[in-house]
Design an enzyme around this catalytic site. Sequence first.
Site, PDB file in Angstrom:
ATOM      1  N   PRO A 328      -4.194   1.288  16.978  1.00  0.00           N
ATOM      2  CA  PRO A 328      -5.227   2.167  16.441  1.00  0.00           C
ATOM      3  C   PRO A 328      -4.692   3.550  16.091  1.00  0.00           C
ATOM      4  CG  PRO A 328      -5.409   2.032  18.828  1.00  0.00           C
ATOM      5  CD  PRO A 328      -4.303   1.097  18.439  1.00  0.00           C
ATOM      6  N   GLY A 329      -5.221   4.115  15.028  1.00  0.00           N
ATOM      7  CA  GLY A 329      -4.864   5.493  14.673  1.00  0.00           C
ATOM      8  C   GLY A 329      -6.124   6.341  14.693  1.00  0.00           C
ATOM      9  N   CYS A 398      -7.920  24.715  -7.337  1.00  0.00           N
ATOM     10  CA  CYS A 398      -8.244  24.704  -8.757  1.00  0.00           C
ATOM     11  C   CYS A 398      -8.529  23.281  -9.198  1.00  0.00           C
ATOM     12  CB  CYS A 398      -7.095  25.274  -9.552  1.00  0.00           C
ATOM     13  SG  CYS A 398      -7.099  27.029  -9.435  1.00  0.00           S
ATOM     14  N   GLU A 399      -9.618  22.753  -8.746  1.00  0.00           N
ATOM     15  CA  GLU A 399      -9.965  21.375  -9.056  1.00  0.00           C
ATOM     16  C   GLU A 399     -11.454  21.217  -8.759  1.00  0.00           C
ATOM     17  OE1 GLU A 399      -6.869  18.939  -8.722  1.00  0.00           O
ATOM     18  OE2 GLU A 399      -7.976  17.079  -8.461  1.00  0.00           O
TER      19      GLU A 399
HETATM   20  N1  LLP Z   1      -1.340  -0.387  11.527  1.00  0.00           N
HETATM   21  C1  LLP Z   1      -1.004  -0.444  10.244  1.00  0.00           C
HETATM   22  C2  LLP Z   1       0.038  -1.381   9.822  1.00  0.00           C
HETATM   23  C3  LLP Z   1      -1.621   0.393   9.317  1.00  0.00           C
HETATM   24  O1  LLP Z   1      -1.271   0.323   8.045  1.00  0.00           O
HETATM   25  C4  LLP Z   1      -2.603   1.308   9.754  1.00  0.00           C
HETATM   26  C5  LLP Z   1      -3.251   2.213   8.823  1.00  0.00           C
HETATM   27  C6  LLP Z   1      -2.932   1.339  11.117  1.00  0.00           C
HETATM   28  C7  LLP Z   1      -2.283   0.467  11.975  1.00  0.00           C
HETATM   29  C8  LLP Z   1      -3.940   2.285  11.690  1.00  0.00           C
HETATM   30  O2  LLP Z   1      -5.203   2.073  11.185  1.00  0.00           O
HETATM   31  P1  LLP Z   1      -6.444   2.886  11.796  1.00  0.00           P
HETATM   32  O3  LLP Z   1      -6.627   2.438  13.222  1.00  0.00           O
HETATM   33  O4  LLP Z   1      -6.128   4.325  11.698  1.00  0.00           O
HETATM   34  O5  LLP Z   1      -7.586   2.498  10.936  1.00  0.00           O
HETATM   35  N2  LLP Z   1      -5.418   7.432   4.709  1.00  0.00           N
HETATM   36  C9  LLP Z   1      -6.526   6.519   4.942  1.00  0.00           C
HETATM   37  C10 LLP Z   1      -6.210   5.516   6.000  1.00  0.00           C
HETATM   38  C11 LLP Z   1      -4.973   4.712   5.701  1.00  0.00           C
HETATM   39  C12 LLP Z   1      -4.682   3.732   6.785  1.00  0.00           C
HETATM   40  C13 LLP Z   1      -3.307   3.217   6.611  1.00  0.00           C
HETATM   41  N3  LLP Z   1      -2.919   2.287   7.595  1.00  0.00           N
HETATM   42  C14 LLP Z   1      -7.770   7.326   5.302  1.00  0.00           C
HETATM   43  O6  LLP Z   1      -7.706   8.542   5.360  1.00  0.00           O
HETATM   44  O7  LLP Z   1      -8.848   6.767   5.492  1.00  0.00           O
END
Ligand code: LLP
Length: 479
Positions: A328-329, A398-399
């Site tokens: 998780p991120g 500027c957007e």
């Molecule tokens: N593992 C992999 C292989 C991933 O590609 C990602 C996220 C995660 C884990 C973590 O996912 P999470 O738990 O954070 O949903 N920039 C975008 C999100 C891109 C996610 C990319 N991969 C945003 O701001 O919504």
Amino acid sequence: MTTVLPSLRQETNSTIQPNSLQNKTSSLDSLSPNQQLLPLTAIVNSKDHLEIGGCDVVDLVSQYGSPLYILDEVSLRTACQQYRDAFAKHYQGQAQVLYASKAWSCLAVCAIVGSEGLGIDVVSAGEILTALRAGVSPSLIYFHGNNKSADELSYALESGCTIVVDNWHELKTLAHLAQEQSLEVSFNAPRIMLRLTPGIECHTHEYIQTGHIDSKFGFDPNEIEAVFAFVAESSLNCVGIHAHIGSQIFELQPHQDIGGVMVQWFKLAGDKYGLKFSELNIGGGLGIRYVESDDPPSIEDWIKTVSAGVTDAFATAGLALPKLLCEPGRSLVGATCVTAYTIGGSKTVPDIRTYITVDGGMSDNPRPITYQSKYRAVVANQMSSSLSQTVTIAGKHCESGDILIKDIQLPETKAGDILVVFGTGAYNYSMASNYNRLPKPAAVVVGSGESSLIIKRETREDLLRQDCLPERLHQFTKV
Ligand code: LLP
């Protein structure tokens, strides 16, 4: 007047108590941070200011400047503990949570999650370096990416990370490297996992779906037998398989289904190719609550669901439970941070809208312009004032599309007020840019009434750090 703010304040008053890092109340422990709009320690203090981690947000801005990312240590530690504890409660086999550091890779965040026993998912040499310098053991670092360079691969292997192999090019490069080094006394077979595309669709923004068949990530299911055959012949130490289906997902079903899809491949690898896999990584993706209508499952429910899916699938297939990994991120760090801005001017377009401008925007939070993401905000120095106007929060870039929040109810504001946007811990600092040559904001961590800088504010001089002025152009410069 019916407003957004009273519901926030009510939530704040009813569920959030002042607390210390060491002595958390049980009510805080039981709240799933990803389901909250505000960090867990947020309260309105006696000055009618927003306070997080025992620190007055208005004072933080006076001390550290604006814009400012404010990270609540209690919320982040609570999220880590909930992931860890939920695995202990709901999964009978071994488990490991990896923090997807793409959400926010910096030393302090990696050090906090590392100290909670989490490993780290990285996607570049920069993220590897950050995790290592934060003190995370390389045995807990998993390296992803669909185009890792030879240099990055060597760095990861020398450091002792596990490589999550994404495609044929990478697999062949690693096999070649292993072959070349296999005669050396110190040879350690590269420890790898294989990323497979599970063909599971989920409802989220199309840019952040990854599990469907038409994805740039991972091996296509049609290639799996050829991949397994290749790996079986190589000197690579392949410990398992990985899938990630997308991000900001509220449904539980797709994650419940992963076990059933992956177990077939786990079994095939063992039965037909003699590959003894021990690890299954089901990625990340649990969503968070950015606005009132968002209703993500709790961390515990998510872990319970994936654990049940994997347990059932492996029991049915007659296989021992694998070591279960997830990464998780957003649900770890997203709701733990807010961004404080200083309000500048405003512009009213009669009968259409009032714009209120802040001193940041798409450079510190590119998510609204990229994914049309929605956010909530309050005015931190007047938390009880009635919400008398509907306004649009515009960034300073500027957007025209640099709009942070459209149509939000706020009190009457004046220049110098502090606007606080919630839920900015994930994919904000990590996707920040210097567009229009704005310096990146500072970040602080707060807890027990104390604040510490975790990322310094960039200066004007920092912006020129990488610029080079060729000799022949010096005549045009005055300084
Ligand atoms: N593992 C992999 C292989 C991933 O590609 C990602 C996220 C995660 C884990 C973590 O996912 P999470 O738990 O954070 O949903 N920039 C975008 C999100 C891109 C996610 C990319 N991969 C945003 O701001 O919504």
